[in-house]
Write a protein that holds these residues in place. Structure first.
Motif, PDB file in Angstrom:
ATOM      1  N   UNK A   1      11.207   6.636  -9.236  1.00 60.10           N
ATOM      2  CA  UNK A   1      11.954   5.397  -9.098  1.00 60.10           C
ATOM      3  C   UNK A   1      11.703   4.659  -7.797  1.00 60.10           C
ATOM      4  N   UNK A   2      10.740   5.117  -7.015  1.00 61.16           N
ATOM      5  CA  UNK A   2      10.426   4.478  -5.731  1.00 61.16           C
ATOM      6  C   UNK A   2      10.031   3.026  -5.984  1.00 61.16           C
ATOM      7  N   UNK A   3      10.638   2.110  -5.235  1.00 64.08           N
ATOM      8  CA  UNK A   3      10.407   0.682  -5.454  1.00 64.08           C
ATOM      9  C   UNK A   3       9.852   0.016  -4.203  1.00 64.08           C
ATOM     10  N   UNK A   4       9.357  -1.190  -4.365  1.00 63.84           N
ATOM     11  CA  UNK A   4       8.842  -1.958  -3.232  1.00 63.84           C
ATOM     12  C   UNK A   4       9.906  -2.118  -2.151  1.00 63.84           C
TER      13      UNK A   4
ATOM     14  N   UNK B   1       3.977   5.858  -5.376  1.00 62.21           N
ATOM     15  CA  UNK B   1       4.073   5.932  -6.837  1.00 62.21           C
ATOM     16  C   UNK B   1       2.953   6.765  -7.452  1.00 62.21           C
ATOM     17  N   UNK B   2       1.783   6.780  -6.814  1.00 61.45           N
ATOM     18  CA  UNK B   2       0.668   7.559  -7.362  1.00 61.45           C
ATOM     19  C   UNK B   2       0.689   9.022  -6.902  1.00 61.45           C
ATOM     20  N   UNK B   3       1.698   9.372  -6.092  1.00 57.60           N
ATOM     21  CA  UNK B   3       1.737  10.730  -5.536  1.00 57.60           C
ATOM     22  C   UNK B   3       3.021  11.484  -5.865  1.00 57.60           C
TER      23      UNK B   3
ATOM     24  N   UNK C   1       0.829  -1.209   0.000  1.00 58.34           N
ATOM     25  CA  UNK C   1       0.000   0.000   0.000  1.00 58.34           C
ATOM     26  C   UNK C   1       0.865   1.262   0.000  1.00 58.34           C
ATOM     27  N   UNK C   2       1.972   1.234   0.740  1.00 58.54           N
ATOM     28  CA  UNK C   2       2.892   2.367   0.754  1.00 58.54           C
ATOM     29  C   UNK C   2       3.501   2.577  -0.630  1.00 58.54           C
TER      30      UNK C   2
ATOM     31  N   UNK D   1      11.694   1.475   4.474  1.00 58.36           N
ATOM     32  CA  UNK D   1      11.097   2.509   5.312  1.00 58.36           C
ATOM     33  C   UNK D   1      10.389   1.894   6.518  1.00 58.36           C
ATOM     34  N   UNK D   2       9.614   0.857   6.275  1.00 55.39           N
ATOM     35  CA  UNK D   2       8.878   0.215   7.361  1.00 55.39           C
ATOM     36  C   UNK D   2       9.852  -0.372   8.382  1.00 55.39           C
TER      37      UNK D   2
END
Length: 192
Positions: free
Chosen positions: A51-54, A35-37, A29-30, A60-61
């Motif tokens: 380029x933010x990836x899973x 990616x949508x923001x 969800x993060x 981060x978590x």
């Protein structure tokens, strides 16, 4: 297989929001929210980029869980209480135990901007900081031209104090920042 650290069971629930510490199952969800923001959140927060990836979400978590376990960083995902949708994040960092202060940050996914989510979540997190951590001061530090974030700070009751020169480091450059101070007495009822 790594053992997931035991996290506190804090939940901050106030219609229509639910906040609790980040958990491993929040990574997808993060990733989706980030990616949508990119066009909006990414303008102000360098971590939110195309380029933010899973793997970034998982890292981060993990960072947030470590921060909770050390009592230094208290980050919460913001969920819609009824649908469970991840709306953004808010948290306290840069905790200064000696002076009983911390920094408050927040972001809301692009599709949910303009709903007052950030101010409501920020007030919940600030209340947590004052009541549970014993803070006497919370700072909100934002880029001077981030008007939405500045309005959010004001909606919580935070007071503008200064434009601090070269207060933020982002994208390899020093930036001036608008600094807001918040005390428990400042929290506005409308933001609670």
């Amino acid at each position: 297989m790594p053992i997931e650290p035991v996290l506190p069971t804090w939940e901050l629930v106030e219609e229509p929001l639910r906040l609790r510490p980040w958990q491993a199952q929040d990574a997808e969800d993060l990733f989706d929210a980030a990616r949508s923001s990119v066009a909006s959140v990414g303008r102000w927060l360098p971590w939110c980029h195309a380029g933010y990836e899973r793997a970034d979400a998982h890292a981060w978590i993990s960072h947030c869980q470590d921060g909770w376990s050390r009592g230094e960083h208290f980050a919460f995902p913001i969920f819609d209480l009824h649908t469970g949708e991840l709306l953004g994040g808010a948290g306290l960092n840069q905790r200064n135990r000696q002076h009983r202060s911390a920094n408050l940050g927040y972001w809301v996914r692009q599709s949910r901007h303009g709903e007052g989510i950030a101010a409501h979540a920020a007030a919940l997190v600030a209340r947590f900081g004052f009541e549970q951590l014993g803070l006497i001061r919370i700072e909100i530090v934002v880029m001077p031209d981030n008007h939405a974030s500045r309005r959010t700070a004001e909606k919580t009751g935070a007071r503008f104090e200064a434009i601090a020169r070269q207060r933020l480091w982002a994208n390899g450059l020093a930036h001036d920042a608008a600094v807001y101070g918040l005390t428990q007495a400042d929290l506005l009822p409308s933001a609670r």
